[in-house]
Design a protein around this motif. Structure first.
Motif, PDB file in Angstrom:
ATOM      1  N   LEU A  32      36.392   2.821 -10.329  1.00 59.47           N
ATOM      2  CA  LEU A  32      34.700   3.596 -10.148  1.00 59.47           C
ATOM      3  C   LEU A  32      34.489   4.300  -9.384  1.00 59.47           C
ATOM      4  N   LEU A  33      35.750   4.652  -7.828  1.00 56.28           N
ATOM      5  CA  LEU A  33      35.332   5.483  -7.255  1.00 56.28           C
ATOM      6  C   LEU A  33      35.895   7.462  -7.950  1.00 56.28           C
ATOM      7  N   HIS A  34      37.097   7.597  -9.000  1.00 52.92           N
ATOM      8  CA  HIS A  34      37.335   8.109  -9.978  1.00 52.92           C
ATOM      9  C   HIS A  34      36.354   8.790 -10.902  1.00 52.92           C
ATOM     10  N   SER A  35      35.589   7.587 -11.122  1.00 50.73           N
ATOM     11  CA  SER A  35      34.282   7.863 -12.178  1.00 50.73           C
ATOM     12  C   SER A  35      33.054   8.136 -11.123  1.00 50.73           C
ATOM     13  N   ALA A  36      32.581   7.850 -10.461  1.00 53.92           N
ATOM     14  CA  ALA A  36      31.327   8.293  -9.395  1.00 53.92           C
ATOM     15  C   ALA A  36      32.001  10.054  -9.630  1.00 53.92           C
ATOM     16  N   ALA A  37      33.243  10.175  -8.264  1.00 55.39           N
ATOM     17  CA  ALA A  37      33.631  11.078  -8.166  1.00 55.39           C
ATOM     18  C   ALA A  37      33.814  12.495  -9.551  1.00 55.39           C
ATOM     19  N   TYR A  38      34.171  11.548  -9.877  1.00 55.52           N
ATOM     20  CA  TYR A  38      33.932  12.872 -12.079  1.00 55.52           C
ATOM     21  C   TYR A  38      32.816  13.315 -12.636  1.00 55.52           C
ATOM     22  N   LYS A  39      32.427  12.183 -12.135  1.00 53.21           N
ATOM     23  CA  LYS A  39      30.274  12.412 -12.776  1.00 53.21           C
ATOM     24  C   LYS A  39      29.993  13.859 -11.822  1.00 53.21           C
ATOM     25  N   MET A  40      29.827  13.324 -10.780  1.00 49.26           N
ATOM     26  CA  MET A  40      29.408  14.984 -10.100  1.00 49.26           C
ATOM     27  C   MET A  40      30.439  16.214  -9.770  1.00 49.26           C
ATOM     28  N   SER A  41      31.123  15.922 -10.902  1.00 47.36           N
ATOM     29  CA  SER A  41      32.138  17.716 -10.283  1.00 47.36           C
ATOM     30  C   SER A  41      32.172  17.869 -12.036  1.00 47.36           C
ATOM     31  N   LEU A  42      31.314  17.340 -12.462  1.00 42.98           N
ATOM     32  CA  LEU A  42      30.660  18.120 -14.082  1.00 42.98           C
ATOM     33  C   LEU A  42      29.643  18.850 -13.593  1.00 42.98           C
ATOM     34  N   TRP A  45      25.806  17.408 -13.780  1.00 42.63           N
ATOM     35  CA  TRP A  45      26.348  15.732 -12.631  1.00 42.63           C
ATOM     36  C   TRP A  45      24.579  15.603 -12.541  1.00 42.63           C
ATOM     37  N   ASP A  46      23.185  16.372 -12.284  1.00 38.82           N
ATOM     38  CA  ASP A  46      22.800  15.127 -12.571  1.00 38.82           C
ATOM     39  C   ASP A  46      22.113  14.729 -13.524  1.00 38.82           C
ATOM     40  N   LYS A  47      23.024  15.196 -15.124  1.00 36.26           N
ATOM     41  CA  LYS A  47      22.701  14.119 -16.335  1.00 36.26           C
ATOM     42  C   LYS A  47      23.216  13.193 -16.327  1.00 36.26           C
ATOM     43  N   HIS A  48      24.035  13.005 -15.126  1.00 40.05           N
ATOM     44  CA  HIS A  48      25.238  11.720 -15.160  1.00 40.05           C
ATOM     45  C   HIS A  48      24.794  10.524 -14.479  1.00 40.05           C
ATOM     46  N   PRO A  49      24.455   8.898 -13.993  1.00 38.53           N
ATOM     47  CA  PRO A  49      24.053   8.560 -13.101  1.00 38.53           C
ATOM     48  C   PRO A  49      25.772   7.589 -12.620  1.00 38.53           C
ATOM     49  N   ILE A  50      24.334   7.229 -11.257  1.00 40.72           N
ATOM     50  CA  ILE A  50      25.572   6.374 -11.078  1.00 40.72           C
ATOM     51  C   ILE A  50      25.940   5.028 -11.659  1.00 40.72           C
ATOM     52  N   THR A  51      26.334   4.031 -11.437  1.00 40.29           N
ATOM     53  CA  THR A  51      26.486   2.772 -12.232  1.00 40.29           C
ATOM     54  C   THR A  51      25.695   1.882 -10.512  1.00 40.29           C
ATOM     55  N   HIS A  52      25.560   0.636 -10.512  1.00 38.90           N
ATOM     56  CA  HIS A  52      25.785   0.029  -9.916  1.00 38.90           C
ATOM     57  C   HIS A  52      27.366  -0.484  -9.239  1.00 38.90           C
ATOM     58  N   LYS A  53      27.911  -0.907  -9.814  1.00 39.60           N
ATOM     59  CA  LYS A  53      29.532  -0.715  -9.769  1.00 39.60           C
ATOM     60  C   LYS A  53      29.559   0.413  -8.722  1.00 39.60           C
ATOM     61  N   ALA A  64      35.923   5.468   3.786  1.00 39.72           N
ATOM     62  CA  ALA A  64      37.432   5.728   3.468  1.00 39.72           C
ATOM     63  C   ALA A  64      38.022   6.745   2.337  1.00 39.72           C
ATOM     64  N   ILE A  65      37.402   7.628   1.978  1.00 39.36           N
ATOM     65  CA  ILE A  65      37.956   8.685   0.795  1.00 39.36           C
ATOM     66  C   ILE A  65      37.415   9.236   1.417  1.00 39.36           C
ATOM     67  N   GLU A  66      37.892  10.546   0.827  1.00 41.75           N
ATOM     68  CA  GLU A  66      37.413  12.161   1.122  1.00 41.75           C
ATOM     69  C   GLU A  66      37.368  12.958  -0.701  1.00 41.75           C
ATOM     70  N   HIS A  67      36.062  13.210  -0.475  1.00 38.71           N
ATOM     71  CA  HIS A  67      36.199  14.188  -1.706  1.00 38.71           C
ATOM     72  C   HIS A  67      35.774  15.830  -1.579  1.00 38.71           C
ATOM     73  N   PRO A  68      36.303  16.737  -2.235  1.00 37.64           N
ATOM     74  CA  PRO A  68      35.538  17.952  -2.065  1.00 37.64           C
ATOM     75  C   PRO A  68      34.255  18.561  -1.821  1.00 37.64           C
ATOM     76  N   PRO A  69      34.223  19.435  -1.156  1.00 38.65           N
ATOM     77  CA  PRO A  69      33.013  19.188  -0.518  1.00 38.65           C
ATOM     78  C   PRO A  69      31.561  19.523  -1.792  1.00 38.65           C
ATOM     79  N   ILE A  70      31.711  20.159  -2.612  1.00 39.95           N
ATOM     80  CA  ILE A  70      30.798  20.329  -3.525  1.00 39.95           C
ATOM     81  C   ILE A  70      30.173  18.901  -4.152  1.00 39.95           C
ATOM     82  N   VAL A  71      31.073  17.859  -4.619  1.00 43.24           N
ATOM     83  CA  VAL A  71      31.621  16.688  -4.306  1.00 43.24           C
ATOM     84  C   VAL A  71      30.374  16.151  -4.007  1.00 43.24           C
TER      85      VAL A  71
END
Length: 92
Positions: A32-42, A45-53, A64-71
């Motif tokens: 789930l965390l990878h999926s959200a980060a992947y959507k935001m790296s596209l 990104w604004d066309k890919h909704p984040i799911t409730h899960k 507890a997680i780190e993402h690149p600044p753009i993500v």
């Protein structure tokens, strides 16, 4: 007053034992965390909704997680938009 439902996960790891449910839960959270980060790296990104899960996983494990600044910036934008949209729906 609205109260959010707290999602409890009563899967416990006892020392010296193998718990397949815990392994399954950890893999699901990572997915789930990878999926959200992947959507935001596209680029769109604004066309890919984040799911409730995904939101729930970010809520529970986000500190507890780190993402690149753009993500991270894009996640903040999406989360703020969701918060505003939900608060506007409460007013209607």
């Amino acid at each position: 007053m609205n109260y959010e439902k707290k999602i409890l996960n009563n899967v416990i790891q006892f020392p010296g034992t193998n718990n397949p449910k815990l392994d399954e839960r950890e893999k699901e959270v990572a997915r789930l965390l990878h999926s959200a980060a992947y959507k935001m790296s596209l680029n769109d990104w604004d066309k890919h909704p984040i799911t409730h899960k995904e939101l729930s996983a970010l809520s529970n494990y986000g500190e507890a997680i780190e993402h690149p600044p753009i993500v991270a910036s894009r996640l903040i934008s999406v989360l703020a938009t969701s918060l505003i949209r939900n608060s506007m729906e409460d007013l209607i």
